[in-house]
Write an enzyme that holds these catalytic residues in place. Structure first.
Site, PDB file in Angstrom:
ATOM      1  N   ASN A 137       0.802  -1.229   0.000  1.00 23.01           N
ATOM      2  CA  ASN A 137       0.000   0.000   0.000  1.00 23.01           C
ATOM      3  C   ASN A 137       0.833   1.278   0.000  1.00 23.01           C
ATOM      4  O   ASN A 137       0.465   2.274  -0.611  1.00 23.01           O
ATOM      5  CB  ASN A 137      -1.027   0.002   1.140  1.00 23.01           C
ATOM      6  CG  ASN A 137      -0.406  -0.142   2.508  1.00 23.01           C
ATOM      7  OD1 ASN A 137       0.675  -0.704   2.674  1.00 23.01           O
ATOM      8  ND2 ASN A 137      -1.097   0.343   3.524  1.00 23.01           N
ATOM      9  N   LYS A 160      11.643  -8.708   1.497  1.00 17.15           N
ATOM     10  CA  LYS A 160      10.643  -9.518   0.805  1.00 17.15           C
ATOM     11  C   LYS A 160       9.422  -8.616   0.660  1.00 17.15           C
ATOM     12  O   LYS A 160       8.669  -8.429   1.603  1.00 17.15           O
ATOM     13  CB  LYS A 160      10.311 -10.779   1.613  1.00 17.15           C
ATOM     14  CG  LYS A 160       9.439 -11.792   0.840  1.00 17.15           C
ATOM     15  CD  LYS A 160       8.000 -11.342   0.713  1.00 17.15           C
ATOM     16  CE  LYS A 160       7.148 -12.330  -0.054  1.00 17.15           C
ATOM     17  NZ  LYS A 160       6.051 -11.690  -0.799  1.00 17.15           N
ATOM     18  N   ALA A 162       5.777  -7.176  -1.221  1.00 13.03           N
ATOM     19  CA  ALA A 162       4.540  -7.757  -1.745  1.00 13.03           C
ATOM     20  C   ALA A 162       4.736  -8.136  -3.209  1.00 13.03           C
ATOM     21  O   ALA A 162       5.408  -7.428  -3.973  1.00 13.03           O
ATOM     22  CB  ALA A 162       3.394  -6.764  -1.595  1.00 13.03           C
ATOM     23  N   GLY A 212       1.771  -5.508   7.585  1.00 14.10           N
ATOM     24  CA  GLY A 212       0.820  -6.208   6.739  1.00 14.10           C
ATOM     25  C   GLY A 212      -0.386  -6.682   7.503  1.00 14.10           C
ATOM     26  O   GLY A 212      -0.779  -6.086   8.511  1.00 14.10           O
ATOM     27  N   SER A 213      -0.967  -7.769   7.036  1.00 15.02           N
ATOM     28  CA  SER A 213      -2.204  -8.270   7.605  1.00 15.02           C
ATOM     29  C   SER A 213      -1.953  -9.001   8.912  1.00 15.02           C
ATOM     30  O   SER A 213      -0.835  -9.446   9.204  1.00 15.02           O
ATOM     31  CB  SER A 213      -2.886  -9.219   6.619  1.00 15.02           C
ATOM     32  OG  SER A 213      -2.121 -10.412   6.486  1.00 15.02           O
ATOM     33  N   GLU A 234       3.711  -4.277  12.491  1.00 17.00           N
ATOM     34  CA  GLU A 234       2.706  -3.218  12.326  1.00 17.00           C
ATOM     35  C   GLU A 234       1.624  -3.823  11.450  1.00 17.00           C
ATOM     36  O   GLU A 234       1.830  -4.040  10.260  1.00 17.00           O
ATOM     37  CB  GLU A 234       3.324  -1.973  11.696  1.00 17.00           C
ATOM     38  CG  GLU A 234       2.406  -0.746  11.764  1.00 17.00           C
ATOM     39  CD  GLU A 234       1.608  -0.530  10.494  1.00 17.00           C
ATOM     40  OE1 GLU A 234       0.408  -0.925  10.468  1.00 17.00           O
ATOM     41  OE2 GLU A 234       2.152   0.029   9.535  1.00 17.00           O
ATOM     42  N   LEU A 235       0.485  -4.097  12.071  1.00 14.82           N
ATOM     43  CA  LEU A 235      -0.574  -4.834  11.387  1.00 14.82           C
ATOM     44  C   LEU A 235      -1.752  -3.922  11.064  1.00 14.82           C
ATOM     45  O   LEU A 235      -1.562  -2.750  10.781  1.00 14.82           O
ATOM     46  CB  LEU A 235      -0.974  -6.032  12.248  1.00 14.82           C
ATOM     47  CG  LEU A 235       0.205  -6.927  12.675  1.00 14.82           C
ATOM     48  CD1 LEU A 235      -0.262  -8.062  13.560  1.00 14.82           C
ATOM     49  CD2 LEU A 235       0.976  -7.446  11.485  1.00 14.82           C
ATOM     50  N   CYS A 268      -3.400   1.584   6.843  1.00  7.28           N
ATOM     51  CA  CYS A 268      -3.676   1.084   8.197  1.00  7.28           C
ATOM     52  C   CYS A 268      -4.076   2.223   9.121  1.00  7.28           C
ATOM     53  O   CYS A 268      -4.892   2.034  10.024  1.00  7.28           O
ATOM     54  CB  CYS A 268      -2.454   0.358   8.748  1.00  7.28           C
ATOM     55  SG  CYS A 268      -2.033  -1.141   7.847  1.00  7.28           S
ATOM     56  N   GLU A 367     -11.349  -4.620   9.565  1.00  8.20           N
ATOM     57  CA  GLU A 367     -10.796  -3.447   8.887  1.00  8.20           C
ATOM     58  C   GLU A 367     -11.339  -3.356   7.462  1.00  8.20           C
ATOM     59  O   GLU A 367     -11.236  -4.304   6.683  1.00  8.20           O
ATOM     60  CB  GLU A 367      -9.274  -3.529   8.848  1.00  8.20           C
ATOM     61  CG  GLU A 367      -8.622  -2.359   8.157  1.00  8.20           C
ATOM     62  CD  GLU A 367      -7.103  -2.430   8.159  1.00  8.20           C
ATOM     63  OE1 GLU A 367      -6.462  -1.387   7.976  1.00  8.20           O
ATOM     64  OE2 GLU A 367      -6.559  -3.555   8.335  1.00  8.20           O
TER      65      GLU A 367
END
Length: 463
Positions: A137, A160, A162, A212-213, A234-235, A268, A367
């Protein structure tokens, strides 16, 4: 999903990439390990020189990399340019401040003597190669806010990224090389998610960070926990945006729109749940809905576009499920609520406002990663905080009030990693960033972020 650039405005696959095989991954891990052994002793002045050189290159590449990001994940090109500028600023900020942030700390002498020493200090040392698992994002910013402090602390990095932003990922790997960093200091791994576990379990990898998720965070955290390796996560976030009667309503409405649809609503820290005191609810709802409905939806490469497509087809489908579930359970659509007829190609979704939300609806707890806002009327400040905290997430929060007693109440009782008063949540290199509850743990940015991947070493000495 393969490793490919798929234009979300058209659905067209532009470029595909072969994943790196085990031999190439091994070579890159070894290069990161070998680079660390030398780079960790590099003086701060040299690290800063290299970081500033990379920042200059990033400035020069602004237009090209901004258009690449827009083509890969759909953010408006104006926002993409701003992302590039923020990254270069952060690189320079750490070049300027890292040495001071990691300076030795000296306990009071009376405490040193009480510990039986003549001299003691706290010393910060790098850990080694750090694996960064990053999302699409903010494909440049999410990486730089890890890479700048990690490299300035003397670590090396393996990215790594996305799988839908491979061109941005490859650019980042080259950026630091072009800036003069030693070979192996920062490298991109073009691998699928299934290969992450093997990298993380490699004994040469010292720690990991993931943005990420929640499922991705759980996976990385469990693997790292099994290996007893440090992680920062950080989700997700479902940030509350609370408006009280004393608020400057015009500013609150204008900022609310930006806070919800920034990055096409895929952030987020985007405000998602708008919790408004009943005394001003009707006025806020009317103005906010009108402003959301007036946003220009369109080609993200068009300078006048406010909201572009969602980044992936699956992302739009997930958003549609949340909205449809809420409507089926009784929610009211004030605007939007579907795909725009004007854009049959690509993964567009109309800016949407929902009201009548109840805890029985999935969107109350999950979310909404797209331009969908939910409105909640509340009777008082206690109910506002209760609604805000009724979430598994706790990344950040926004409150609008001119009363100091309200501010003190919110700062004390909101379950979030940040409280932004009369403004929109944003990250800045000088301020720590992170969340609580299922939004993750640890902090990025500021001194807190650069110390996350340091060995905090106690030095105890007698004459």
């Amino acid at each position: 999903m393969g490793i490919a650039t798929v234009n979300p405005a058209t659905g067209e696959t532009l470029r595909t990439y072969e994943a790196q095989g085990p031999a190439e991954v091994e070579r890159r891990i070894d290069a990161a390990h070998e680079a660390y052994r030398q780079y960790r002793t590099t003086p701060f002045s040299e690290r800063a020189r290299l970081m500033r050189a990379a920042a200059v290159l990033l400035d020069e590449d602004t237009e090209d990399i901004a258009r690449t990001m827009t083509t890969e994940m759909g953010k408006p090109v104006v926002a993409a340019r701003a992302e590039v500028a923020k990254c270069a600023k952060t690189m320079r900020w750490y070049a300027d401040h890292a040495e001071d942030l990691l300076a030795d700390e000296h306990p009071p002498q009376r405490d040193v003597q009480d510990a039986g020493a003549d001299f003691a200090r706290v010393h910060y040392r790098p850990l080694g190669p750090i694996l960064a698992v990053m999302p699409w994002n903010f494909p440049l910013w999410q990486v730089i806010r890890f890479a700048a402090p990690a490299l300035m602390a003397g670590n090396t990095g393996l990215l790594k990224h996305a799988s839908n932003v491979p061109q941005t990922a490859l650019y980042l790997g080259e950026l630091f090389r072009r800036g003069g960093f030693p070979a192996g200091c920062f490298q991109t791994l073009l691998i699928g998610s299934g290969a992450v576990e093997g990298v993380l379990r490699d004994p040469r990898i010292a720690a990991a960070t993931l943005t990420g998720s929640e499922p991705a965070g759980r996976s990385v955290a469990s693997i790292a926990g099994d290996e007893v390796k440090k992680t920062v996560l950080e989700l997700g976030g479902s940030d509350p945006y609370i408006v009280m009667p004393s608020a400057d309503l015009s500013r609150a409405v204008k900022t609310a729109v930006t806070a919800r649809v920034q990055n096409n609503g895929q952030s987020c820290i985007a405000a998602k749940r708008f919790i408004v005191h009943r005394d001003v609810y009707d006025t806020f709802a009317e103005r906010f809905t009108a402003a959301m409905n007036a946003l220009a939806l369109g080609d993200p490469l068009d300078e006048d576009t406010d909201v572009g497509p969602l980044a992936t087809e699956q992302g739009r489908a997930d958003l549609e499920v949340l909205v449809d579930d809420a409507v089926a359970a009784g929610a009211t659509v004030l605007c939007g609520g579907g795909r725009p007829e004007a854009y049959p190609r690509g993964w567009y979704y109309k800016p949407t406002v929902l009201t009548g939300i109840t805890p029985a609806m999935r969107i109350h707890h999950e979310e909404a990663f797209g331009p969908v806002a939910t409105l909640y009327p509340v009777a008082d400040i206690e109910e506002a905080v209760a609604v805000a905290n009724d979430s598994p997430f706790g990344l950040s929060s926004n409150v609008w009030t001119r009363k100091e007693e309200d501010i003190a109440f919110f700062v004390r009782d909101l379950e979030a990693g940040g409280v932004f008063v009369n403004g929109m949540t944003a990250s800045h290199p000088a301020l720590p960033f992170g969340g609580v509850k299922r939004s993750g743990y640890g902090r990025e940015l500021a001194g807190h972020g650069i110390r996350e991947f340091c060995n905090v070493t106690t030095v105890w000495q007698r004459a």
